[in-house]
Scaffold this active site. Structure first.
Site, PDB file in Angstrom:
ATOM      1  N   LYS A 100      52.521  39.019   7.019  1.00 32.48           N
ATOM      2  CA  LYS A 100      52.381  37.610   7.296  1.00 32.48           C
ATOM      3  C   LYS A 100      50.961  37.152   6.953  1.00 32.48           C
ATOM      4  O   LYS A 100      50.089  38.011   6.853  1.00 32.48           O
ATOM      5  CB  LYS A 100      52.713  37.302   8.754  1.00 32.48           C
ATOM      6  CG  LYS A 100      51.695  37.864   9.752  1.00 32.48           C
ATOM      7  CD  LYS A 100      52.030  37.459  11.146  1.00 32.48           C
ATOM      8  CE  LYS A 100      51.406  36.149  11.522  1.00 32.48           C
ATOM      9  NZ  LYS A 100      50.021  36.239  11.987  1.00 32.48           N
ATOM     10  N   HIS A 125      56.148  35.988  15.503  1.00 34.96           N
ATOM     11  CA  HIS A 125      56.248  37.021  16.545  1.00 34.96           C
ATOM     12  C   HIS A 125      57.072  36.569  17.756  1.00 34.96           C
ATOM     13  O   HIS A 125      57.983  37.256  18.197  1.00 34.96           O
ATOM     14  CB  HIS A 125      54.863  37.412  17.052  1.00 34.96           C
ATOM     15  CG  HIS A 125      53.915  37.863  15.982  1.00 34.96           C
ATOM     16  ND1 HIS A 125      54.317  38.600  14.905  1.00 34.96           N
ATOM     17  CD2 HIS A 125      52.573  37.682  15.824  1.00 34.96           C
ATOM     18  CE1 HIS A 125      53.259  38.865  14.136  1.00 34.96           C
ATOM     19  NE2 HIS A 125      52.201  38.309  14.679  1.00 34.96           N
ATOM     20  N   HIS A 141      54.960  42.660  12.939  1.00 32.11           N
ATOM     21  CA  HIS A 141      54.621  43.899  13.657  1.00 32.11           C
ATOM     22  C   HIS A 141      55.087  43.872  15.113  1.00 32.11           C
ATOM     23  O   HIS A 141      55.182  44.909  15.752  1.00 32.11           O
ATOM     24  CB  HIS A 141      53.133  44.234  13.517  1.00 32.11           C
ATOM     25  CG  HIS A 141      52.225  43.460  14.410  1.00 32.11           C
ATOM     26  ND1 HIS A 141      51.813  42.179  14.129  1.00 32.11           N
ATOM     27  CD2 HIS A 141      51.645  43.773  15.593  1.00 32.11           C
ATOM     28  CE1 HIS A 141      51.012  41.761  15.089  1.00 32.11           C
ATOM     29  NE2 HIS A 141      50.894  42.692  15.998  1.00 32.11           N
ATOM     30  N   LYS A 147      44.233  39.776  27.892  1.00 30.70           N
ATOM     31  CA  LYS A 147      45.227  40.009  26.832  1.00 30.70           C
ATOM     32  C   LYS A 147      46.511  40.485  27.483  1.00 30.70           C
ATOM     33  O   LYS A 147      46.507  41.425  28.275  1.00 30.70           O
ATOM     34  CB  LYS A 147      44.706  41.063  25.850  1.00 30.70           C
ATOM     35  CG  LYS A 147      45.781  41.572  24.904  1.00 30.70           C
ATOM     36  CD  LYS A 147      45.345  41.557  23.481  1.00 30.70           C
ATOM     37  CE  LYS A 147      46.444  42.120  22.578  1.00 30.70           C
ATOM     38  NZ  LYS A 147      46.828  41.260  21.512  1.00 30.70           N
ATOM     39  N   GLY A 160      45.284  46.385  -2.534  1.00 31.35           N
ATOM     40  CA  GLY A 160      44.269  45.892  -1.595  1.00 31.35           C
ATOM     41  C   GLY A 160      43.763  47.046  -0.745  1.00 31.35           C
ATOM     42  O   GLY A 160      43.399  46.878   0.413  1.00 31.35           O
ATOM     43  N   ALA A 161      43.760  48.251  -1.360  1.00 31.74           N
ATOM     44  CA  ALA A 161      43.484  49.461  -0.586  1.00 31.74           C
ATOM     45  C   ALA A 161      42.024  49.615  -0.191  1.00 31.74           C
ATOM     46  O   ALA A 161      41.694  50.455   0.640  1.00 31.74           O
ATOM     47  CB  ALA A 161      43.931  50.682  -1.371  1.00 31.74           C
TER      48      ALA A 161
HETATM   49  C1  BG6 Z   1      48.535  38.696  14.455  1.00 28.99           C
HETATM   50  C2  BG6 Z   1      47.801  37.389  14.543  1.00 28.99           C
HETATM   51  O1  BG6 Z   1      49.696  38.552  13.687  1.00 28.99           O
HETATM   52  O2  BG6 Z   1      48.886  39.110  15.774  1.00 28.99           O
HETATM   53  C3  BG6 Z   1      46.572  37.528  15.407  1.00 28.99           C
HETATM   54  O3  BG6 Z   1      47.427  36.975  13.236  1.00 28.99           O
HETATM   55  C4  BG6 Z   1      46.941  38.057  16.762  1.00 28.99           C
HETATM   56  O4  BG6 Z   1      45.885  36.286  15.545  1.00 28.99           O
HETATM   57  C5  BG6 Z   1      47.772  39.321  16.623  1.00 28.99           C
HETATM   58  O5  BG6 Z   1      45.741  38.353  17.444  1.00 28.99           O
HETATM   59  C6  BG6 Z   1      48.290  39.786  17.950  1.00 28.99           C
HETATM   60  O6  BG6 Z   1      48.888  41.033  17.791  1.00 28.99           O
HETATM   61  P1  BG6 Z   1      48.903  42.074  18.975  1.00 28.99           P
HETATM   62  O7  BG6 Z   1      49.740  43.191  18.478  1.00 28.99           O
HETATM   63  O8  BG6 Z   1      47.477  42.450  19.239  1.00 28.99           O
HETATM   64  O9  BG6 Z   1      49.494  41.345  20.141  1.00 28.99           O
END
Ligand code: BG6
Length: 441
Positions: free
Chosen positions: A123, A215, A153, A303, A12-13
């Site tokens: 994921k 997460h 992540h 955020k 998928g590069a």
């Molecule tokens: C992703 C989600 O796994 O994580 C996204 O699919 C979300 O919807 C994102 O925005 C958030 O990651 P981070 O590192 O920006 O907090």
């Protein structure tokens, strides 16, 4: 020691992830001498491209760019990578939709990738318990669990890894890290942007699948797991799994932002939640009867990912006869500013035992003036070195899906206005996390 003689294959590069994250992360690893020129990086995708055309899409030192090659499709992919160097092991990154993970694993095996191969998958890992279990079985038909690296992540965020260090490298916290002293744990992960150009994907998922099952549960595991006896991946995973097994969701509320139904790719009658508030308990000796509150959503004006550890109030004695002394708190700010803040009461100088809340704070950026590595850089390097600590096991994903099953049932969500946090539908007294944002200024 640098990683050598490895075929790094990105399926998928020609997509966005390779361009934005994977190749830049590999370029940084090369610059830091973590991988050397005996490695081959082979991109593969359906788009026909020459290696030169592929290389031109990226920036980096010339020697790094010359490690990049491209192979259209998957037929003959192993021979292609083998012909480019003295390759002794392989790592294959699936930058692909999960619906093709099974077929891709099969194809890799048919192409001859076997013992010396690891695969990395992103994921969403499944849609619920059944689909996750089937997906695990599919992959495990062709690769051993030890060869499969499931990315979350959040585990690679520096401030997340520091949770374990904070808990287990300091002796002062462990004695109070239980429901005798802690009243509640709050996990807040909010975003300012809506579903936007990912709306079609997001609509098939919703915020619980997108953020909570993976997460935020992983954050919770690190915060509440028992101390392992070693830092081996298997020890840590086992202790995380014990938390998941004891987890029990008690109440939740799901909402959708006004205007979500107008996003491109969202059906007009979608009930997908873009916001969720969840209460759960960890039914074990350490955490009995202590609620954990999780709040996450899109389009909420800011955020930020924060964890609040709220301690129990002190008795109504001494300075607290009227109950006005606020309980202690520890705030872990995971992002955007990585910091840890302890809120303590102290005397106002010169006054007659008048108290105020004060903060002791630790800010990563001022404490260590070093660049914090990007999550993919860390994850790719760990996978290349075979370290599975920051990756999620098959069992963890399955148990977690099982535990959130009641919340996954589709129901008509309430509505909220974009740009602001809805008031708590569960009656939770949410910490005003934004107030602690000054630690890093
Ligand atoms: C992703 C989600 O796994 O994580 C996204 O699919 C979300 O919807 C994102 O925005 C958030 O990651 P981070 O590192 O920006 O907090």
């Amino acid at each position: 020691m640098a990683v050598t003689n490895t075929g790094i294959i990105i399926l998928g590069a020609s997509g966005d992830l390779a361009k934005r994250k994977l190749i830049p992360a590999l370029a940084r690893l090369y610059e830091k001498k973590e991988i050397d020129a005996s490695c081959v990086i082979l991109g593969s995708g359906r788009t026909p491209l020459s290696s030169d055309e592929f290389r031109h899409r990226f920036k980096g030192p010339q020697e790094f760019l010359s490690m990049l090659h491209y192979h259209t499709g998957m037929d003959g992919i192993k021979n292609a990578v083998d012909s480019l160097g003295d390759i002794r092991k392989y790592i294959v990154f699936f930058s692909l939709p999960p619906s093709v993970y099974g077929a891709t694993a099969k194809k890799l095996s048919e192409e001859g990738f076997s013992d010396q191969t690891s695969i990395i998958v992103e994921k969403p890992f499944g849609y619920d318990y059944e689909t996750a279990r089937n997906l695990n079985r599919e992959l495990q038909k062709y690769f051993d669990e030890l060869q499969i690296f499931r990315i979350d992540h959040y585990l690679a965020k520096e401030a997340v890894q520091n949770i374990l260090v904070f808990r287990f490298a300091n002796s002062i916290f462990e004695p109070v890290w239980n429901s005798r002293y802690i009243e509640s744990i709050q996990i807040n992960a909010i975003e300012d942007i809506g579903a936007e150009d990912r709306a079609a994907y997001f609509d098939s998922s919703g915020i619980v699948r997108d953020m909570v099952q993976n997460h935020l549960s992983q954050l919770l595991c690190l915060l509440t797991m028992e101390p392992p006896v070693s830092l081996d991946a298997e020890d840590i995973r086992k202790h995380k799994m014990d938390v998941l097994k004891a987890l029990s969701v008690s109440r939740w509320a799901k909402k959708q932002y006004r205007g979500y139904l107008d996003e491109k790719g969202v059906p007009a009658d979608s009930t997908t939640e873009t916001y969720a508030e969840i209460e759960l308990f960890i039914e074990n000796f350490r955490w009995k009867d202590m609620p954990v509150h999780i709040r996450t959503g899109k389009n909420l004006g800011r955020k930020g990912t924060e964890i609040g550890i709220q301690f129990k109030p002190i008795p109504k004695l001494l300075y607290n006869k009227t109950g006005s002394v606020p309980p202690n708190r520890i705030i872990f700010s995971i992002q955007p500013d990585e910091s840890i803040i302890m809120e303590l009461s102290s005397k106002i100088p010169g006054s007659d035992n008048r108290l105020t809340s004060t903060n002791m704070s630790f800010c990563y950026h001022s404490a260590f003036q070093v660049e914090i590595p990007e999550a993919y850089q860390r994850l790719l390097l760990d996978a290349l070195k075979g370290d599975r600590t920051l990756f999620v096991s098959a069992q963890e994903t399955e148990i977690s899906w099982q535990k959130y099953a009641p919340v996954l049932v589709s129901e008509k969500p309430g509505l909220y206005d974009p740009g602001s946090l809805p008031s708590s539908a569960l009656g939770v007294n949410w910490i005003d996390f934004e107030n602690y944002g000054g630690a890093c200024t």
